[in-house]
Design an enzyme around this catalytic site. Structure first.
Site, PDB file in Angstrom:
ATOM      1  N   LYS A 260      -1.019 -13.685 -10.082  1.00 19.77           N
ATOM      2  CA  LYS A 260      -1.847 -14.196  -9.075  1.00 19.77           C
ATOM      3  C   LYS A 260      -3.091 -13.960  -9.364  1.00 19.77           C
ATOM      4  CE  LYS A 260      -3.073 -13.248  -4.536  1.00 19.77           C
ATOM      5  NZ  LYS A 260      -2.785 -12.709  -3.115  1.00 19.77           N
TER       6      LYS A 260
ATOM      7  N   LYS B 177       0.769  -1.188  -0.032  1.00 20.81           N
ATOM      8  CA  LYS B 177       0.131   0.099   0.038  1.00 20.81           C
ATOM      9  C   LYS B 177       0.885   1.205  -0.020  1.00 20.81           C
ATOM     10  CE  LYS B 177      -4.401  -0.923   0.335  1.00 20.81           C
ATOM     11  NZ  LYS B 177      -5.656  -1.073   0.994  1.00 20.81           N
TER      12      LYS B 177
ATOM     13  N   LYS C 266      -9.097 -10.434  -6.840  1.00 20.26           N
ATOM     14  CA  LYS C 266     -10.117  -9.789  -7.410  1.00 20.26           C
ATOM     15  C   LYS C 266      -9.703  -8.107  -7.579  1.00 20.26           C
ATOM     16  CE  LYS C 266     -14.511  -8.097  -5.712  1.00 20.26           C
ATOM     17  NZ  LYS C 266     -14.809  -7.147  -4.552  1.00 20.26           N
TER      18      LYS C 266
HETATM   19  P1  TYM Z   1      -7.932 -14.081   1.560  1.00 20.70           P
HETATM   20  O1  TYM Z   1      -9.541 -14.172   1.841  1.00 20.70           O
HETATM   21  O2  TYM Z   1      -7.283 -12.979   0.501  1.00 20.70           O
HETATM   22  O3  TYM Z   1      -7.837 -15.299   0.559  1.00 20.70           O
HETATM   23  C1  TYM Z   1      -8.332 -16.706   1.349  1.00 20.70           C
HETATM   24  C2  TYM Z   1      -7.309 -17.773   0.873  1.00 20.70           C
HETATM   25  O4  TYM Z   1      -7.183 -17.986  -0.466  1.00 20.70           O
HETATM   26  C3  TYM Z   1      -5.650 -17.806  -1.032  1.00 20.70           C
HETATM   27  N1  TYM Z   1      -5.714 -17.457  -2.281  1.00 20.70           N
HETATM   28  C4  TYM Z   1      -5.167 -18.226  -3.245  1.00 20.70           C
HETATM   29  N2  TYM Z   1      -4.268 -19.178  -3.073  1.00 20.70           N
HETATM   30  C5  TYM Z   1      -3.509 -19.332  -4.418  1.00 20.70           C
HETATM   31  N3  TYM Z   1      -3.556 -18.558  -5.554  1.00 20.70           N
HETATM   32  C6  TYM Z   1      -4.546 -17.607  -5.547  1.00 20.70           C
HETATM   33  N4  TYM Z   1      -4.481 -16.894  -6.413  1.00 20.70           N
HETATM   34  C7  TYM Z   1      -5.172 -17.251  -4.318  1.00 20.70           C
HETATM   35  N5  TYM Z   1      -5.816 -16.316  -4.008  1.00 20.70           N
HETATM   36  C8  TYM Z   1      -6.222 -16.446  -2.568  1.00 20.70           C
HETATM   37  C9  TYM Z   1      -5.151 -17.243   0.155  1.00 20.70           C
HETATM   38  O5  TYM Z   1      -3.679 -17.558   0.133  1.00 20.70           O
HETATM   39  C10 TYM Z   1      -5.902 -17.611   1.337  1.00 20.70           C
HETATM   40  O6  TYM Z   1      -5.348 -18.780   1.879  1.00 20.70           O
HETATM   41  N6  TYM Z   1      -5.460 -12.852   5.685  1.00 20.70           N
HETATM   42  C11 TYM Z   1      -6.077 -14.092   5.122  1.00 20.70           C
HETATM   43  C12 TYM Z   1      -7.421 -14.237   5.686  1.00 20.70           C
HETATM   44  C13 TYM Z   1      -7.227 -14.855   7.175  1.00 20.70           C
HETATM   45  C14 TYM Z   1      -6.788 -16.032   7.644  1.00 20.70           C
HETATM   46  C15 TYM Z   1      -6.776 -16.219   9.132  1.00 20.70           C
HETATM   47  C16 TYM Z   1      -6.224 -17.143   6.960  1.00 20.70           C
HETATM   48  C17 TYM Z   1      -7.531 -14.090   8.082  1.00 20.70           C
HETATM   49  N7  TYM Z   1      -7.212 -14.853   9.537  1.00 20.70           N
HETATM   50  C18 TYM Z   1      -6.185 -17.206   9.972  1.00 20.70           C
HETATM   51  C19 TYM Z   1      -5.718 -18.313   7.760  1.00 20.70           C
HETATM   52  C20 TYM Z   1      -5.855 -18.439   9.066  1.00 20.70           C
HETATM   53  C21 TYM Z   1      -6.527 -13.458   3.748  1.00 20.70           C
HETATM   54  O7  TYM Z   1      -6.721 -12.291   3.464  1.00 20.70           O
HETATM   55  O8  TYM Z   1      -6.978 -14.583   2.796  1.00 20.70           O
END
Ligand code: TYM
Length: 322
Positions: free
Chosen positions: A201, A122, A204
């Site tokens: 990657k 950011k 969204k």
């Molecule tokens: P988030 O919501 O961005 O994504 C959810 C999960 O999807 C995986 N992911 C991907 N994996 C491979 N290729 C991609 N293109 C791709 N896009 C998304 C992410 O790696 C993730 O596993 N910070 C986390 C949410 C979170 C969390 C937690 C996860 C909050 N607390 C505790 C595990 C444990 C996040 O923003 O994920």
């Protein structure tokens, strides 16, 4: 299971993961997080949460957040997660998460949090990060550590966050005595980063997604937009997505037959993706808002019980339990 027996007394290891309710799920979320969860969650005592308070770092639209929240849980159920086999819950319904995040924030330093990729991105883009985004890793550490989580299945982009969680656990344990289990991430190599329609990657925020529950037309539109400017016989960005749903052996004759014919290969991918996603899409359409609420109510109550047991111990160690 009631209460929170220590890790050594538990018959099964604990697995936990979370997704932000940030809009329509895409196949990157599915293959990167949901499917790996689905493939193993029954071997563990499993927790899956929708992290609505994390979403507040970027979303300030109550109607959208509410809709996304319902949609996320509908998605979990539609991909086949059984709420009797996993605790499926809403982060904001378990206030111990924000409580513990504060405790961790008081233990780590500002320069340490300044190393976080999401924060640095950011700043590099010239955007003004809010304090929530800055503290994001500590809320995530609380999400994980409250449940004595052993394993966190995530995509590659979350690796640093799990390191932060381990660091928070170590800091607390050093200061107040052994309390938290240090979790391990589980990132499977071939699905660590699911590429989007432009080869970067899938995300969204990059506008390069293929929706998980989109109509056939939406899938077709996304696939047709896959960038194929390589001069190789195999369009890499098409193949990388195709490989998620069909084996190399299955794809070899198809890609040989249509060598260099990108349109035919994209049409084959549309066909295969649509067939793969259709059963999930049908289940998704059958799940109501009432179903979602009932599941969250039940799961969040279960999560709260475990989280509160942990926080009682934490408060006593901190010296705030009189
Ligand atoms: P988030 O919501 O961005 O994504 C959810 C999960 O999807 C995986 N992911 C991907 N994996 C491979 N290729 C991609 N293109 C791709 N896009 C998304 C992410 O790696 C993730 O596993 N910070 C986390 C949410 C979170 C969390 C937690 C996860 C909050 N607390 C505790 C595990 C444990 C996040 O923003 O994920």
């Amino acid at each position: 299971m009631t209460g929170n027996p220590s890790a050594s007394l538990r018959p099964r290891k604990r697995l936990l993961t979370g997704l932000q309710p940030s809009g329509q799920l895409h196949i990157g979320n599915y293959f990167g997080a949901l499917k790996p969860f689905l493939d193993t969650y029954k071997e563990y005592e499993s927790f899956l949460m929708v992290v609505d308070y994390h979403a507040l770092t970027t979303l300030r639209d109550p109607q959208a957040l509410r809709a996304n929240l319902i949609d996320a849980v509908r998605s979990y159920l539609a991909v086949g997660i059984d709420p009797k086999e996993a605790t499926l819950f809403q982060q904001s319904k378990v206030s111990q998460h924000t409580e513990l995040a504060w405790v961790f924030e008081c233990l780590v330093t500002v320069p340490f949090l300044m190393q976080a990729h999401a924060y640095k991105d950011k700043v590099a883009k010239g955007l003004e990060p809010n304090a929530g985004l800055f503290n994001y890793p500590m809320l995530m550490a609380a999400d994980i550590l409250l449940y004595d989580t052993d394993i966190v299945p995530v995509g590659q982009d979350q690796r640093q966050h799990i390191e932060y969680a381990r660091e928070a656990a170590a800091k607390f344990n050093n200061a107040f005595g052994q309390t938290f289990t240090e979790p391990a991430e589980k990132i499977s190599d071939e699905i660590a980063v699911i590429p989007g329609t432009d080869g970067k990657k899938m995300s969204k925020s990059y506008g390069n997604t293929i929706p998980l529950f989109g109509s056939r037309d939406e899938i077709a539109k996304a696939v047709m937009s896959i960038v194929t400017d390589s001069d190789s016989a195999v369009p890499q960005n098409v193949y990388a997505i195709h490989r998620l749903i069909r084996s190399e052996a299955e794809l070899a004759p198809l890609y040989k037959e249509h060598e260099g014919k990108y349109k035919a290969l994209k049409e084959a991918l549309i066909e295969d993706l649509d067939a793969y996603l259709l059963p999930m899409r049908e289940r998704y359409n059958a799940i109501t808002e009432a179903d979602v609420k009932a599941v969250l109510e039940d799961g969040s109550a279960r999560a709260r019980e475990i989280a509160e047991t942990k926080m009682k111990d934490v408060r006593a160690k901190l010296g705030v339990a009189l």
